[in-house]
Design a protein around this motif. Structure first.
Motif, short mmCIF file in Angstrom:
data_model
loop_
_atom_site.label_atom_id
_atom_site.label_comp_id
_atom_site.label_asym_id
_atom_site.label_seq_id
_atom_site.Cartn_x
_atom_site.Cartn_y
_atom_site.Cartn_z
N ARG A 165 20.79 63.12 47.43
CA ARG A 165 20.29 62.58 46.17
C ARG A 165 21.14 61.41 45.66
N ALA A 187 14.71 63.24 48.55
CA ALA A 187 14.42 62.49 47.32
C ALA A 187 14.26 63.41 46.12
N ALA A 193 17.09 59.73 43.04
CA ALA A 193 16.86 59.21 44.38
C ALA A 193 15.35 59.06 44.56
N ALA A 195 12.02 57.89 46.65
CA ALA A 195 11.41 57.57 47.95
C ALA A 195 10.08 56.89 47.69
#
Length: 291
Positions: free
Chosen positions: A47, A75, A128, A130
């Motif tokens: 993360r 993610a 995080a 994606a």
């Protein structure tokens, strides 16, 4: 004695009741799962705040890269397109937020500026992110627009390319985009606007004069106009054409035609997007019995 293996700072040891080959096999399966992202060890998700652009490949979930799958599973939030392999989304950990920004032709659409806002704001919140797309991020995927948005906002951004559809889909369908003595080049063109359209950036007269393979994306609707432009530019009426529908998916099929018969064939076969159109002698190489 257990079979052992290492993944980062994690050591795996497997003991299968005096069966060393089974121990080694189970160890290898565990390590493969950890490295691919299929298996997430508790407290192991990294993360790291920022945005990762992940190319999901042409559709088959098995064709995503190991790095792409691992980043997807690590993610906090996944922002996914319609053509990203949807099966992988059901495997996300339960605490991952999913944002669907599917762009449906002539239907619901999330504007690029809104997508940029979503990924940048989430990254600035320390998440995080994606950004999950079909094919390759940079082949008609607007991926670099998202890179620029992240750079402008000071957000770390990382790119994991995907298998690009204009090469992968014909390959899976058994059609090479080049072949010794037949085609020394291939050209990838977006067909989302027809020849003659004021917004078109393609010199169709020059394209018609090329001797190699043409690979057309997003071109089903404008294929008849493109075929006319190629014929007007000097391509032979009997030039082989393959239309690969739903490439790499269970519903994949290949429709064969020539430039002269393409419009009628598309109508007769009820061809609908998504499809990739391959024009050139490589199609004859792949299907000699048809031409």
């Amino acid at each position: 004695t257990p079979a052992t293996g290492q993944d980062g700072d994690l050591t795996i040891a497997v003991l299968a009741n005096r069966d060393p080959r089974r121990s080694a096999g189970v160890r290898d399966r565990i390590l493969d799962g950890l490295r691919s992202g299929d298996l997430i060890a508790p407290h192991e998700r990294q993360r790291v705040p920022g945005v990762t652009l992940i190319g999901g490949g042409p559709g088959d979930p098995g064709l995503i890269s190991v790095a792409g799958r691992k980043a997807l599973m690590e993610a906090d939030i996944v922002v996914a397109d319609r053509l990203a392999p949807r099966e992988l989304l059901s495997e996300l950990p339960a605490d991952v937020e999913l944002v669907d920004v599917a762009k449906l032709p002539r239907g619901r659409s999330a504007q690029q500026e809104e997508i940029n806002r979503i990924i940048v704001e989430a990254a600035l919140e320390g998440k995080a992110v994606a950004r999950f797309k079909g094919g390759d991020n940079f082949i008609f995927g607007r991926g670099f627009e998202e890179v620029l948005a992240c750079r402008e906002a000071g957000v770390p951004v990382h790119v994991i390319p995907g298998l690009t559809s204009p090469v992968t889909v014909p390959g899976v369908a058994g059609i090479p985009v080049t072949h010794r003595g037949v085609a020394h080049e291939f050209t990838v063109i977006s067909g989302h606007v027809p020849p003659g359209d004021p917004t078109s950036l393609t010199n169709w007269s020059a394209v018609a004069g090329l001797g190699g393979t043409l690979v057309l994306l997003m071109a089903v609707q404008n294929a008849p106009a493109i075929a006319t432009a190629l014929l007007d530019g000097g391509r032979e009426p009997g030039t082989p054409v393959a239309v690969i529908c739903d490439g790499t998916m269970p519903t994949e099929r290949t429709v064969l035609a020539t430039l002269e018969t393409l419009e009628k064939t598309l109508a007769d076969e009820n061809v609908q997007p998504p499809a990739i159109i391959v024009v050139g002698e490589v199609v004859r190489v792949a299907h000699p019995d048809f031409f």
